[in-house]
Motif scaffolding. Structure first.
Motif, PDB file in Angstrom:
ATOM      1  N   ARG A   1     -19.799  14.607 -80.128  1.00  0.00           N
ATOM      2  CA  ARG A   1     -19.145  13.908 -81.644  1.00  0.00           C
ATOM      3  C   ARG A   1     -18.813  13.042 -81.746  1.00  0.00           C
ATOM      4  N   PRO A   2     -18.221  12.681 -82.848  1.00  0.00           N
ATOM      5  CA  PRO A   2     -16.936  12.235 -83.453  1.00  0.00           C
ATOM      6  C   PRO A   2     -15.771  12.845 -83.294  1.00  0.00           C
ATOM      7  N   ARG A   3     -14.266  12.867 -83.149  1.00  0.00           N
ATOM      8  CA  ARG A   3     -13.942  14.196 -83.360  1.00  0.00           C
ATOM      9  C   ARG A   3     -12.825  13.723 -84.031  1.00  0.00           C
ATOM     10  N   VAL A   4     -12.791  14.975 -84.875  1.00  0.00           N
ATOM     11  CA  VAL A   4     -11.336  14.782 -86.095  1.00  0.00           C
ATOM     12  C   VAL A   4     -10.654  15.829 -85.902  1.00  0.00           C
ATOM     13  N   LEU A   5      -9.307  15.856 -86.308  1.00  0.00           N
ATOM     14  CA  LEU A   5      -7.910  16.445 -85.874  1.00  0.00           C
ATOM     15  C   LEU A   5      -7.807  16.632 -87.771  1.00  0.00           C
ATOM     16  N   VAL A   6      -7.650  17.816 -88.094  1.00  0.00           N
ATOM     17  CA  VAL A   6      -7.250  17.885 -89.447  1.00  0.00           C
ATOM     18  C   VAL A   6      -5.617  19.428 -89.491  1.00  0.00           C
ATOM     19  N   ALA A   7      -4.784  18.529 -90.165  1.00  0.00           N
ATOM     20  CA  ALA A   7      -3.836  19.481 -90.408  1.00  0.00           C
ATOM     21  C   ALA A   7      -3.485  19.558 -91.449  1.00  0.00           C
ATOM     22  N   ASN A   8      -1.996  19.853 -92.329  1.00  0.00           N
ATOM     23  CA  ASN A   8      -1.702  20.153 -93.636  1.00  0.00           C
ATOM     24  C   ASN A   8      -0.471  20.249 -93.609  1.00  0.00           C
ATOM     25  N   ASP A   9      -0.064  20.569 -95.156  1.00  0.00           N
ATOM     26  CA  ASP A   9       1.467  20.801 -94.870  1.00  0.00           C
ATOM     27  C   ASP A   9       1.099  22.715 -95.838  1.00  0.00           C
ATOM     28  N   ASP A  10       0.359  22.921 -96.527  1.00  0.00           N
ATOM     29  CA  ASP A  10       0.122  24.304 -97.106  1.00  0.00           C
ATOM     30  C   ASP A  10       0.725  25.167 -96.331  1.00  0.00           C
ATOM     31  N   GLY A  11      -0.089  25.191 -94.864  1.00  0.00           N
ATOM     32  CA  GLY A  11      -0.360  26.019 -94.271  1.00  0.00           C
ATOM     33  C   GLY A  11      -1.728  26.066 -93.694  1.00  0.00           C
ATOM     34  N   ILE A  12      -1.789  27.331 -92.699  1.00  0.00           N
ATOM     35  CA  ILE A  12      -2.844  27.428 -91.732  1.00  0.00           C
ATOM     36  C   ILE A  12      -4.194  28.414 -92.646  1.00  0.00           C
ATOM     37  N   PHE A  13      -3.806  29.373 -93.539  1.00  0.00           N
ATOM     38  CA  PHE A  13      -3.938  29.686 -94.769  1.00  0.00           C
ATOM     39  C   PHE A  13      -4.419  29.473 -96.367  1.00  0.00           C
ATOM     40  N   SER A  14      -4.756  27.949 -96.482  1.00  0.00           N
ATOM     41  CA  SER A  14      -4.665  27.479 -97.294  1.00  0.00           C
ATOM     42  C   SER A  14      -5.910  27.209 -97.780  1.00  0.00           C
ATOM     43  N   PRO A  15      -7.118  27.753 -99.193  1.00  0.00           N
ATOM     44  CA  PRO A  15      -7.523  27.314 -99.123  1.00  0.00           C
ATOM     45  C   PRO A  15      -8.224  26.058 -99.153  1.00  0.00           C
ATOM     46  N   GLY A  16      -7.771  24.969 -99.432  1.00  0.00           N
ATOM     47  CA  GLY A  16      -7.602  23.778 -99.320  1.00  0.00           C
ATOM     48  C   GLY A  16      -8.450  23.385 -97.660  1.00  0.00           C
ATOM     49  N   ILE A  17      -7.455  23.818 -96.741  1.00  0.00           N
ATOM     50  CA  ILE A  17      -7.152  22.999 -95.689  1.00  0.00           C
ATOM     51  C   ILE A  17      -9.012  23.936 -95.016  1.00  0.00           C
ATOM     52  N   LYS A  18      -9.030  24.537 -95.221  1.00  0.00           N
ATOM     53  CA  LYS A  18     -10.482  25.821 -95.129  1.00  0.00           C
ATOM     54  C   LYS A  18     -11.049  24.559 -95.910  1.00  0.00           C
ATOM     55  N   ALA A  19     -11.439  24.185 -96.404  1.00  0.00           N
ATOM     56  CA  ALA A  19     -12.723  23.918 -97.500  1.00  0.00           C
ATOM     57  C   ALA A  19     -12.913  22.584 -96.592  1.00  0.00           C
ATOM     58  N   LEU A  20     -11.585  21.922 -96.609  1.00  0.00           N
ATOM     59  CA  LEU A  20     -11.892  20.441 -96.077  1.00  0.00           C
ATOM     60  C   LEU A  20     -12.722  20.339 -94.552  1.00  0.00           C
TER      61      LEU A  20
ATOM     62  N   ALA B   1     -13.879  18.702-101.199  1.00  0.00           N
ATOM     63  CA  ALA B   1     -14.059  18.574-100.157  1.00  0.00           C
ATOM     64  C   ALA B   1     -15.614  17.719 -99.526  1.00  0.00           C
ATOM     65  N   ALA B   2     -16.267  17.900-100.598  1.00  0.00           N
ATOM     66  CA  ALA B   2     -17.694  17.657-100.037  1.00  0.00           C
ATOM     67  C   ALA B   2     -17.062  15.818 -99.984  1.00  0.00           C
ATOM     68  N   TYR B   3     -17.030  15.447-101.299  1.00  0.00           N
ATOM     69  CA  TYR B   3     -16.387  13.640-101.396  1.00  0.00           C
ATOM     70  C   TYR B   3     -15.486  13.097 -99.993  1.00  0.00           C
ATOM     71  N   ALA B   4     -14.579  14.595 -99.822  1.00  0.00           N
ATOM     72  CA  ALA B   4     -13.890  14.107 -98.151  1.00  0.00           C
ATOM     73  C   ALA B   4     -14.672  13.632 -97.495  1.00  0.00           C
ATOM     74  N   ALA B   5     -15.948  14.456 -96.886  1.00  0.00           N
ATOM     75  CA  ALA B   5     -16.579  14.666 -95.625  1.00  0.00           C
ATOM     76  C   ALA B   5     -17.437  13.031 -96.054  1.00  0.00           C
ATOM     77  N   LYS B   6     -18.061  12.493 -97.113  1.00  0.00           N
ATOM     78  CA  LYS B   6     -18.635  11.079 -96.780  1.00  0.00           C
ATOM     79  C   LYS B   6     -17.470   9.959 -96.881  1.00  0.00           C
TER      80      LYS B   6
END
Length: 265
Positions: A13-32, A155-160
């Protein structure tokens, strides 16, 4: 460190690396990450603490720690925390876990529009992806008036959008900067970078020992909120803003003019 490579090295499958600046415990990166895992194999590499507004800083004067983190709530998605900047996270993820097909950053708590792009750690992670030759997208979200966030719809739109970019690709040195409105989106607009900026102010006080210290504060200054063709105008009006950002800093229209007055040796 546990798994040294993307699981998609085995799945195809395609490979996606996910990062952020709010930190690994942020709900935003988890949803994404959880949403994108439906369309690609994902690994998360994020700062161990919040790194908002650090821009495109890279750590070069001390060692970095890269540690698998099962407690962040990503389920079967491999997740690693780094005691560095968002750009550090992308560099380490790229070199230690295998080359991704796409780098995505976010979902940031708060929008990144206008001049915010120059100091945003969220956008910087995407820029670092581009520097490594990987297509990249940054995602951010406007908060509700009560300060709360709901990341599910974004997050749902991001996946699309991720599915489309994985299929179609992006031009070299162009990233997408995406901002979600606070509530239900009225639609999607492809926009240009607006003129939103922060007007800095300095607050000077004294510590308990009488020594001066300074606190950098500021106010948000909207530039063109009535223009729905700008990122800040569109997201404030309730639209998802998708902005193609080109990393070419040369003022090409001024090359001849500057050459005309540049002194010779």
């Amino acid at each position: 460190m546990n798994s040294p490579a993307f699981p998609q090295d085995r799945t195809g499958r395609p490979r996606v690396l996910v990062a952020n600046d709010d930190g690994i415990f942020s709900p935003g990166i988890k949803a994404l990450a959880l949403a994108v895992a439906d369309v690609a194999d994902v690994v998360v590499v994020a700062p161990d603490v919040e790194q908002s507004a650090v821009g495109h800083g890279i750590t070069i004067r001390r060692p970095l720690r890269f540690k698998h983190t099962a407690s962040a709530g990503f389920g079967d998605i491999p997740a690693y925390r780094v005691d560095g900047t968002p750009a550090d996270c992308v560099v380490l993820g790229y070199h230690l876990l295998g080359t991704p097909d796409l780098v995505i950053s976010g979902i940031n708590i708060g929008p990144n529009v206008g001049e915010d792009l120059t100091h945003s750690g969220t956008v910087a992670a995407a820029i670092e992806g581009l520097a490594l030759g990987v297509p990249s997208i940054a995602f951010s979200q406007l908060g509700r008036p009560d300060g709360e966030y709901s990341f599910a719809a974004g997050a749902a739109y991001a996946a699309k959008l991720v599915r489309e970019v994985l299929t179609r690709g992006l031009p070299p040195r162009v990233l997408l900067n995406v901002n979600f409105p606070a509530g239900e989106a009225r639609g999607v607009r492809v926009t240009r970078v607006g003129q939103h900026r922060w007007e800095d102010s300095i607050i000077t006080r004294q510590d308990p020992e009488g020594r001066e210290y300074h606190w950098v504060a500021g106010k948000s200054r909207a530039g063109d909120l009535e223009d729905l063709d700008t990122d800040d105008g569109a997201v404030e009006a309730g639209f998802i803003s998708v902005t193609p950002v080109r990393l070419d800093l040369t003022a090409r229209d001024l090359l001849a003019e500057v050459a005309a007055f540049t002194p010779a040796l």
